[in-house]
Design a protein around this motif. Structure first.
Motif, PDB file in Angstrom:
ATOM      1  N   VAL A 159       0.837  -1.206   0.000  1.00  0.00           N
ATOM      2  CA  VAL A 159       0.000   0.000   0.000  1.00  0.00           C
ATOM      3  C   VAL A 159       0.873   1.257   0.000  1.00  0.00           C
ATOM      4  O   VAL A 159       0.560   2.246  -0.661  1.00  0.00           O
ATOM      5  CB  VAL A 159      -0.973  -0.008   1.201  1.00  0.00           C
ATOM      6  N   ALA A 160       2.003   1.194   0.707  1.00  0.00           N
ATOM      7  CA  ALA A 160       2.916   2.351   0.727  1.00  0.00           C
ATOM      8  C   ALA A 160       3.387   2.677  -0.688  1.00  0.00           C
ATOM      9  O   ALA A 160       3.482   3.844  -1.079  1.00  0.00           O
ATOM     10  CB  ALA A 160       4.108   2.063   1.640  1.00  0.00           C
ATOM     11  N   LYS A 161       3.651   1.636  -1.455  1.00  0.00           N
ATOM     12  CA  LYS A 161       4.128   1.843  -2.823  1.00  0.00           C
ATOM     13  C   LYS A 161       3.034   2.463  -3.695  1.00  0.00           C
ATOM     14  O   LYS A 161       3.299   3.350  -4.513  1.00  0.00           O
ATOM     15  CB  LYS A 161       4.606   0.515  -3.418  1.00  0.00           C
ATOM     16  N   ILE A 162       1.811   2.008  -3.493  1.00  0.00           N
ATOM     17  CA  ILE A 162       0.693   2.593  -4.244  1.00  0.00           C
ATOM     18  C   ILE A 162       0.520   4.060  -3.834  1.00  0.00           C
ATOM     19  O   ILE A 162       0.310   4.939  -4.669  1.00  0.00           O
ATOM     20  CB  ILE A 162      -0.607   1.786  -3.982  1.00  0.00           C
ATOM     21  N   ALA A 163       0.664   4.331  -2.539  1.00  0.00           N
ATOM     22  CA  ALA A 163       0.465   5.697  -2.033  1.00  0.00           C
ATOM     23  C   ALA A 163       1.524   6.653  -2.569  1.00  0.00           C
ATOM     24  O   ALA A 163       1.224   7.798  -2.894  1.00  0.00           O
ATOM     25  CB  ALA A 163       0.457   5.691  -0.514  1.00  0.00           C
ATOM     26  N   SER A 164       2.776   6.204  -2.682  1.00  0.00           N
ATOM     27  CA  SER A 164       3.814   7.116  -3.180  1.00  0.00           C
ATOM     28  C   SER A 164       3.527   7.490  -4.633  1.00  0.00           C
ATOM     29  O   SER A 164       3.752   8.621  -5.047  1.00  0.00           O
ATOM     30  CB  SER A 164       5.204   6.506  -3.025  1.00  0.00           C
ATOM     31  N   ALA A 165       3.016   6.536  -5.402  1.00  0.00           N
ATOM     32  CA  ALA A 165       2.678   6.826  -6.798  1.00  0.00           C
ATOM     33  C   ALA A 165       1.548   7.864  -6.866  1.00  0.00           C
ATOM     34  O   ALA A 165       1.551   8.745  -7.725  1.00  0.00           O
ATOM     35  CB  ALA A 165       2.276   5.548  -7.530  1.00  0.00           C
ATOM     36  N   ARG A 166       0.579   7.767  -5.942  1.00  0.00           N
ATOM     37  CA  ARG A 166      -0.524   8.737  -5.919  1.00  0.00           C
ATOM     38  C   ARG A 166      -0.050  10.102  -5.445  1.00  0.00           C
ATOM     39  O   ARG A 166      -0.714  11.114  -5.696  1.00  0.00           O
ATOM     40  CB  ARG A 166      -1.655   8.274  -4.980  1.00  0.00           C
ATOM     41  N   ALA A 167       1.042  10.143  -4.687  1.00  0.00           N
ATOM     42  CA  ALA A 167       1.518  11.403  -4.100  1.00  0.00           C
ATOM     43  C   ALA A 167       2.327  12.222  -5.096  1.00  0.00           C
ATOM     44  O   ALA A 167       2.572  13.400  -4.878  1.00  0.00           O
ATOM     45  CB  ALA A 167       2.364  11.109  -2.870  1.00  0.00           C
ATOM     46  N   LYS A 168       2.739  11.621  -6.181  1.00  0.00           N
ATOM     47  CA  LYS A 168       3.639  12.277  -7.125  1.00  0.00           C
ATOM     48  C   LYS A 168       2.974  13.406  -7.894  1.00  0.00           C
ATOM     49  O   LYS A 168       1.782  13.322  -8.141  1.00  0.00           O
ATOM     50  CB  LYS A 168       4.159  11.230  -8.122  1.00  0.00           C
ATOM     51  N   PRO A 169       3.721  14.403  -8.359  1.00  0.00           N
ATOM     52  CA  PRO A 169       5.136  14.601  -8.038  1.00  0.00           C
ATOM     53  C   PRO A 169       5.312  15.438  -6.759  1.00  0.00           C
ATOM     54  O   PRO A 169       4.443  16.220  -6.435  1.00  0.00           O
ATOM     55  CB  PRO A 169       5.648  15.380  -9.247  1.00  0.00           C
ATOM     56  N   ASP A 170       6.447  15.242  -6.138  1.00  0.00           N
ATOM     57  CA  ASP A 170       6.887  16.069  -5.018  1.00  0.00           C
ATOM     58  C   ASP A 170       5.839  16.148  -3.914  1.00  0.00           C
ATOM     59  O   ASP A 170       5.503  17.217  -3.433  1.00  0.00           O
ATOM     60  CB  ASP A 170       7.218  17.483  -5.544  1.00  0.00           C
TER      61      ASP A 170
END
Ligand SMILES: [Mg+2]
Length: 416
Positions: A159-170
């Motif tokens: 889930v963390a990996k999915i969340a970082s993709a949603r947080a992009k960019p910066d």
């Protein structure tokens, strides 16, 4: 100051972070040459066989994605700036990023040149809640390296990996334990790492497009669609996955095997078949973020005679080129024994997580290119289908024949 909330058990703290550099290679190039700021910049080979290794965000808004043939990228942006890769420069920045992570958090698991998982639960007393630690890491990377990064956080590495993709960019996005299932529900199943086009298609056949819909499917139907990974995906969809750092190597080997109705009688034909198999095995390794120390070739003649030969590699690898070299060498040594082949198999054993073997030894001048190229090809196969891109000769297709780019599978997905 950062008092623990006593009621919260440690497994409910969204302290598994995934930090991913934004458009890493392209960001390094833009940083080093500020004149490139705001332009559609890609890193990759400019030749006819060139593939996009990384695209800046201005390039992405034009539809350019990593793994895309350069000819396609050029058509999408006639003003495209193509920068040749400088692997040494990226490694330098990567090493500094990992140092910064290690200076704040003891538990760091590097998974590629520009990504790492962190378990920050032990760092809370010193540095605050996951939200604050994520901000600290991103700020420090920005200040010291002048590069953008994004962080996702959760109780689960997936889930963390999915969340970082949603947080992009910066950006950063920390998903609280209780909100996990709701966060995932509307997302397409393809955002789950390991759910490739085949799994997407079989889920679609049973009416499942979003992660939320997975929860409405009986376990038996899910098992038919997804195979052995079904329970893991069901847990993920339910928000109850708690897999943290320290990826376990579940399978002791990966491989492929084939029996033919008509025997192979020609040595070249066998060589071609096992070469394809070695590529397939290498792809399986890369998908699993694994490297192998040993490659095994198995051959059986119609009378049942079976020969199994293995080679130990000087460096663990996930390179198709390396595996091919070794299986072909094994075959050359054995071909005089078997004149008809009914079955052949290629298997990689003695597996390790890719991150445990420093990336560096594969990033020499020669092999650095295979790693990028093969990774780019994996992504192209995932995105455009197997027929759109294959090695060497077909990469030299004329621009008109280049694969048509439809709507990208997951535009949020970041690659170096
Ligand atoms: Mg990245």
């Amino acid at each position: 100051m950062h008092a623990r909330t006593g009621a919260e058990s440690s497994s409910e703290i969204p302290g598994i972070l995934h930090l991913d550099m934004d458009a890493f290679f392209a960001s390094v190039e833009v940083r080093d040459d500020p004149g490139l700021q705001g332009l559609p910049v890609v890193v990759g080979g400019a030749g006819t066989r060139g593939v996009v290794a990384a695209a800046s965000y201005p390039a992405r808004t034009r539809g350019i994605r990593s793994a895309m043939p350069m000819a396609t990228a050029r058509r999408l942006a006639p003003d495209l700036v193509i920068v040749p890769p400088r692997i040494a420069r990226y490694r330098e920045a990567s090493a500094r990023v990992m140092e910064i992570l290690g200076s704040v958090v003891a538990e760091v698991e590097q998974i590629s040149i520009d990504e790492a998982f962190l378990d920050v639960r032990g760092a809370r007393r010193l540095f605050g809640e996951p939200q604050q630690i994520a901000a600290l890491l991103r700020r420090t990377i920005r200040e010291e390296l002048d590069l953008p990064s994004s962080v996702g956080g959760s109780v689960s590495r997936a889930v963390a990996k999915i969340a970082s993709a949603r947080a992009k960019p910066d950006g950063q996005l920390i998903v609280p334990a209780a909100g996990t299932a709701d966060f995932l529900a509307p997302l397409p199943v393809s955002v789950v790492s390991g759910i490739g086009p085949k799994a997407v298609a079989s889920l679609e056949r049973i009416g499942v497009r979003t992660i939320g819909q997975i929860r409405e499917i009986p376990p038996s139907a899910l098992a038919r669609a997804l195979g052995p990974r079904a329970p893991e995906i069901a847990r993920l969809a339910a928000g109850s996955d708690r897999t943290g750092l320290g990826r376990r190597v579940r399978d002791k080997s990966v491989g492929t095997e084939r029996t033919w109705d008509e025997d192979l009688t020609d040595a070249d034909q066998v060589r071609r078949r096992i070469t394809v198999m070695a590529d397939d095995v290498a792809r399986q390794l890369r998908r699993g973020e694994l490297v192998a120390r040993t490659v095994v070739l198995k051959l059986r003649s119609p009378d049942g005679t079976t020969i199994t030969r293995s080679a130990t590699l000087d460096q663990p690898t996930a390179s198709g080129e390396r595996l091919r070299e070794h299986v072909v060498a094994l075959w050359e040594r054995e071909s005089h024994r078997l004149h008809r082949i009914r079955l052949a198999g290629v298997r990689a054993t003695h597996l390790e997580p890719e991150a445990s073997t420093p990336y560096q030894h594969e990033l020499t001048a020669r092999s650095g290119q295979w790693r990028d190229l093969e990774a780019a090809m994996d992504r192209a196969v995932d995105r455009f289908g197997t027929t759109s891109l294959s090695r060497g000769s077909t990469l030299q297709r004329a621009p008109e024949e280049a694969p048509r780019v439809g709507s990208p599978a997951s535009p949020d997905q970041d690659r170096p």
